[in-house]
Motif scaffolding. Structure first.
Motif, PDB file in Angstrom:
ATOM      1  N   GLY A  44      32.460  29.154  45.643  1.00  0.00           N
ATOM      2  CA  GLY A  44      33.508  28.143  45.581  1.00  0.00           C
ATOM      3  C   GLY A  44      33.938  27.755  44.194  1.00  0.00           C
ATOM      4  O   GLY A  44      34.614  26.721  44.029  1.00  0.00           O
ATOM      5  N   ALA A  45      33.626  28.522  43.178  1.00  0.00           N
ATOM      6  CA  ALA A  45      34.047  28.227  41.806  1.00  0.00           C
ATOM      7  C   ALA A  45      33.767  29.455  40.953  1.00  0.00           C
ATOM      8  O   ALA A  45      32.952  30.323  41.311  1.00  0.00           O
ATOM      9  N   ARG A  46      34.448  29.519  39.816  1.00  0.00           N
ATOM     10  CA  ARG A  46      34.244  30.613  38.855  1.00  0.00           C
ATOM     11  C   ARG A  46      34.050  30.014  37.476  1.00  0.00           C
ATOM     12  O   ARG A  46      34.791  29.120  37.063  1.00  0.00           O
ATOM     13  N   ILE A  47      33.039  30.520  36.766  1.00  0.00           N
ATOM     14  CA  ILE A  47      32.722  30.029  35.433  1.00  0.00           C
ATOM     15  C   ILE A  47      32.556  31.218  34.495  1.00  0.00           C
ATOM     16  O   ILE A  47      32.386  32.366  34.936  1.00  0.00           O
ATOM     17  N   SER A  48      32.594  30.933  33.207  1.00  0.00           N
ATOM     18  CA  SER A  48      32.372  31.946  32.175  1.00  0.00           C
ATOM     19  C   SER A  48      30.987  31.739  31.570  1.00  0.00           C
ATOM     20  O   SER A  48      30.556  30.593  31.348  1.00  0.00           O
ATOM     21  N   LEU A  49      30.292  32.834  31.301  1.00  0.00           N
ATOM     22  CA  LEU A  49      28.970  32.795  30.706  1.00  0.00           C
ATOM     23  C   LEU A  49      29.007  33.469  29.329  1.00  0.00           C
ATOM     24  O   LEU A  49      29.841  34.340  29.093  1.00  0.00           O
ATOM     25  N   PRO A  50      28.111  33.097  28.419  1.00  0.00           N
ATOM     26  CA  PRO A  50      28.087  33.721  27.093  1.00  0.00           C
ATOM     27  C   PRO A  50      27.827  35.222  27.189  1.00  0.00           C
ATOM     28  O   PRO A  50      27.263  35.721  28.176  1.00  0.00           O
ATOM     29  N   PRO A  51      28.205  35.993  26.180  1.00  0.00           N
ATOM     30  CA  PRO A  51      28.078  37.460  26.235  1.00  0.00           C
ATOM     31  C   PRO A  51      26.676  37.996  26.494  1.00  0.00           C
ATOM     32  O   PRO A  51      26.551  39.015  27.171  1.00  0.00           O
ATOM     33  N   PRO A  52      25.576  37.384  26.036  1.00  0.00           N
ATOM     34  CA  PRO A  52      24.277  38.001  26.353  1.00  0.00           C
ATOM     35  C   PRO A  52      23.971  38.059  27.836  1.00  0.00           C
ATOM     36  O   PRO A  52      23.147  38.873  28.263  1.00  0.00           O
ATOM     37  N   LEU A  53      24.611  37.222  28.635  1.00  0.00           N
ATOM     38  CA  LEU A  53      24.340  37.161  30.072  1.00  0.00           C
ATOM     39  C   LEU A  53      25.345  38.007  30.834  1.00  0.00           C
ATOM     40  O   LEU A  53      26.471  38.225  30.393  1.00  0.00           O
ATOM     41  N   ASP A  54      24.914  38.476  31.996  1.00  0.00           N
ATOM     42  CA  ASP A  54      25.815  39.224  32.872  1.00  0.00           C
ATOM     43  C   ASP A  54      26.871  38.287  33.454  1.00  0.00           C
ATOM     44  O   ASP A  54      26.601  37.106  33.693  1.00  0.00           O
ATOM     45  N   PRO A  55      28.079  38.782  33.688  1.00  0.00           N
ATOM     46  CA  PRO A  55      29.110  37.924  34.295  1.00  0.00           C
ATOM     47  C   PRO A  55      28.661  37.433  35.669  1.00  0.00           C
ATOM     48  O   PRO A  55      28.021  38.147  36.437  1.00  0.00           O
ATOM     49  N   ALA A  56      29.000  36.186  35.953  1.00  0.00           N
ATOM     50  CA  ALA A  56      28.641  35.608  37.240  1.00  0.00           C
ATOM     51  C   ALA A  56      29.525  36.192  38.344  1.00  0.00           C
ATOM     52  O   ALA A  56      30.717  36.419  38.147  1.00  0.00           O
ATOM     53  N   ILE A  57      28.916  36.443  39.496  1.00  0.00           N
ATOM     54  CA  ILE A  57      29.649  36.932  40.662  1.00  0.00           C
ATOM     55  C   ILE A  57      30.185  35.719  41.419  1.00  0.00           C
ATOM     56  O   ILE A  57      29.414  34.923  41.949  1.00  0.00           O
ATOM     57  N   ALA A  58      31.479  35.567  41.436  1.00  0.00           N
ATOM     58  CA  ALA A  58      32.121  34.422  42.085  1.00  0.00           C
ATOM     59  C   ALA A  58      32.512  34.801  43.516  1.00  0.00           C
ATOM     60  O   ALA A  58      33.352  35.674  43.719  1.00  0.00           O
ATOM     61  N   VAL A  59      31.881  34.165  44.477  1.00  0.00           N
ATOM     62  CA  VAL A  59      32.186  34.380  45.890  1.00  0.00           C
ATOM     63  C   VAL A  59      33.175  33.291  46.295  1.00  0.00           C
ATOM     64  O   VAL A  59      32.819  32.112  46.405  1.00  0.00           O
ATOM     65  N   SER A  87      38.605  26.383  38.843  1.00  0.00           N
ATOM     66  CA  SER A  87      37.983  27.559  38.242  1.00  0.00           C
ATOM     67  C   SER A  87      38.747  27.954  36.998  1.00  0.00           C
ATOM     68  O   SER A  87      39.964  27.756  36.894  1.00  0.00           O
ATOM     69  N   GLY A  88      38.010  28.532  36.032  1.00  0.00           N
ATOM     70  CA  GLY A  88      38.640  29.022  34.826  1.00  0.00           C
ATOM     71  C   GLY A  88      39.380  30.324  35.082  1.00  0.00           C
ATOM     72  O   GLY A  88      39.041  31.103  35.987  1.00  0.00           O
ATOM     73  N   LEU A  89      40.398  30.571  34.291  1.00  0.00           N
ATOM     74  CA  LEU A  89      41.195  31.784  34.449  1.00  0.00           C
ATOM     75  C   LEU A  89      40.423  32.993  33.941  1.00  0.00           C
ATOM     76  O   LEU A  89      39.930  32.998  32.812  1.00  0.00           O
ATOM     77  N   GLY A  90      40.322  34.008  34.793  1.00  0.00           N
ATOM     78  CA  GLY A  90      39.656  35.253  34.391  1.00  0.00           C
ATOM     79  C   GLY A  90      38.169  35.126  34.192  1.00  0.00           C
ATOM     80  O   GLY A  90      37.576  35.904  33.459  1.00  0.00           O
ATOM     81  N   ALA A  91      37.524  34.139  34.784  1.00  0.00           N
ATOM     82  CA  ALA A  91      36.097  33.916  34.605  1.00  0.00           C
ATOM     83  C   ALA A  91      35.324  34.553  35.745  1.00  0.00           C
ATOM     84  O   ALA A  91      35.542  34.235  36.906  1.00  0.00           O
TER      85      ALA A  91
END
Length: 427
Positions: free
Chosen positions: A248-263, A275-279
């Motif tokens: 139910g939301a999308r966020i951005s994570l710093p580069p060392p971490l894998d991108p979050a899977i937004a369901v 939600s952030g754009l392109g996150a």
């Protein structure tokens, strides 16, 4: 739907029994916030699968329904009762080292919603899950009045700015000691964000799966941001192999971490607005909205959606047999060591081993002598040769001469020799 209504009614009834005690401790704060907390518990009943909790668990957490920063250890369904931990140290002592998943719920921020979301994740993971309660305090009231509750994504920073109001009135301290942290630097994040940051940075704890829903995704983003600001990007190395899933939301994570899977649900306009754009990587679920309550239509089924993600990650991390390189260097070292061992054993054998007691066979004759020397006859062959020498030798019989063709000649030849003709009568 009946199970959800029964669980919610049971929670509110148990909550009303403990209200007089809370009214004695902080009368003004609890009197002003209690109607709003009941409302938020009703919102969590609509958006979370609260029927997954047992009656004993709803009674157990009803007194701490809005405790911000509270930590709970929620096992899968049928594997015991959940545990409440008031601080990070208590969480470690109560078995936090064995917990490998962390969840943060959103919407109303009540403990019943956080426990229900954690139960769904625990059923997918197959083990206990840590849940952090967002709570509801005076800072949330000010943020809601300015629209930050509805737009928790763009206006989420307002809630951290109003947290000082709750610190001034002396709210119960759960999770980390926020007053000690405020002395070192001004508190610009929420209490639940500081608690999540303390759990992620703890040296004895580790989380393989981190799942959030709605406003809980904002809490996770603030916690990781505070870690980077205080300790740098090196503090995130222990989270590089963690799986981040946001519902139910999308966020951005710093580069060392894998991108979050937004369901995201296909009908979830509330999550898209915040939600952030392109996150993150987006997974669109057809005909689904923002709710995770399976009794509600168009809901996100957290357990069923999370299981394929966990199975795919486990399969990707399992190395194939043909892809594993052979250890060439150790093999050469082993061969050299074996050769040295053989050489040493041969020297030791030549010096210490005595000659055997069994007689050794005589050396065989050379190949040339073996070819010229006559072979000795066996007893049977000797006896047969002796009998053959004693038997008379027969002369060869000449072949018979060719017989004459006439009958008289045949009679003369057949007539025995020396026999004359008989005298017969004269005619």
């Amino acid at each position: 739907m009946f199970d959800t209504a029964f669980t919610f009614g049971l929670t509110q009834f148990a909550r009303s029994l403990s209200f007089p005690e809370r009214l004695q401790n902080r009368p003004f704060r609890n009197t002003a916030l209690e109607p709003l907390r009941w409302r938020n518990a009703g919102l969590d009943a609509l958006f979370y699968d609260i029927k997954a909790l047992t009656a004993e668990e709803t009674f157990y957490i009803s007194d701490s329904l809005a405790a911000e920063g509270l930590i709970m250890i929620v096992p899968p369904a049928g594997q015991g009762m959940l545990t409440i931990c008031e601080s990070v140290d208590e969480y470690v002592l109560r078995g936090g080292r064995q917990v490998r998943a962390l969840t943060i719920a959103g919407i109303g921020g009540s403990a019943i919603g956080a426990a229900a979301f954690a139960r769904n994740v625990a059923n997918a993971v197959g083990g206990p899950v840590a849940a952090v309660v967002s709570g509801y305090g005076l800072g949330d009231v000010m943020t809601e009045a300015m629209g930050g509750l509805f737009f928790f994504g763009p206006l989420g920073f307002l809630r951290g700015s109003f947290e000082m109001i709750d610190d001034m009135v002396g709210r119960p301290q759960f999770g980390v000691k926020r007053q000690q942290a405020a002395k070192a630097r001004p508190a610009r994040s929420c209490l639940e964000s500081d608690t999540v940051a303390a759990l992620l940075a703890h040296g004895e704890l580790g989380f393989d799966v981190i799942a959030t829903h709605s406003k809980g995704s904002r809490t996770l983003s603030e916690a990781i941001g505070s870690l980077v600001a205080d300790k740098g990007a090196e503090s995130l190395k222990r989270l590089e192999n963690s799986l981040f899933v946001t519902f139910g939301a999308r966020i951005s994570l710093p580069p060392p971490l894998d991108p979050a899977i937004a369901v995201m649900g296909e009908l979830d306009w509330y999550g898209e607005v915040n939600s952030g754009l392109g996150a993150g990587d987006r997974a669109r679920i057809a005909l689904c909205g923002h709710s995770t309550n399976t009794d509600m239509p168009c809901s996100l089924r957290v357990t069923e959606l999370l299981q394929p993600l966990l199975a795919g990650r486990a399969k990707a991390e399992t190395p194939k047999v043909q892809d594993v390189p052979l250890p060439k260097a150790p093999a050469i070292a082993v061969v050299e060591k074996a050769a040295d061992l053989i050489e040493a054993s041969s020297v030791a054998t030549a010096e210490t081993v005595q000659p055997p007691l069994m007689p050794q066979p005589e050396p065989e004759a050379p190949m040339a002598e073996m070819q010229t020397a006559p072979l000795a006859a066996s007893p049977v062959e000797a006896e047969l040769s002796a009998e053959a020498s004693l038997a008379p030798v027969e002369e060869p019989v000449a072949p018979p001469a060719a017989l004459p063709q006439s009958d008289n000649a045949i009679k003369r030849l057949l007539k025995p020799k020396g026999s004359g003709a008989r005298p017969g009568r004269r005619r």
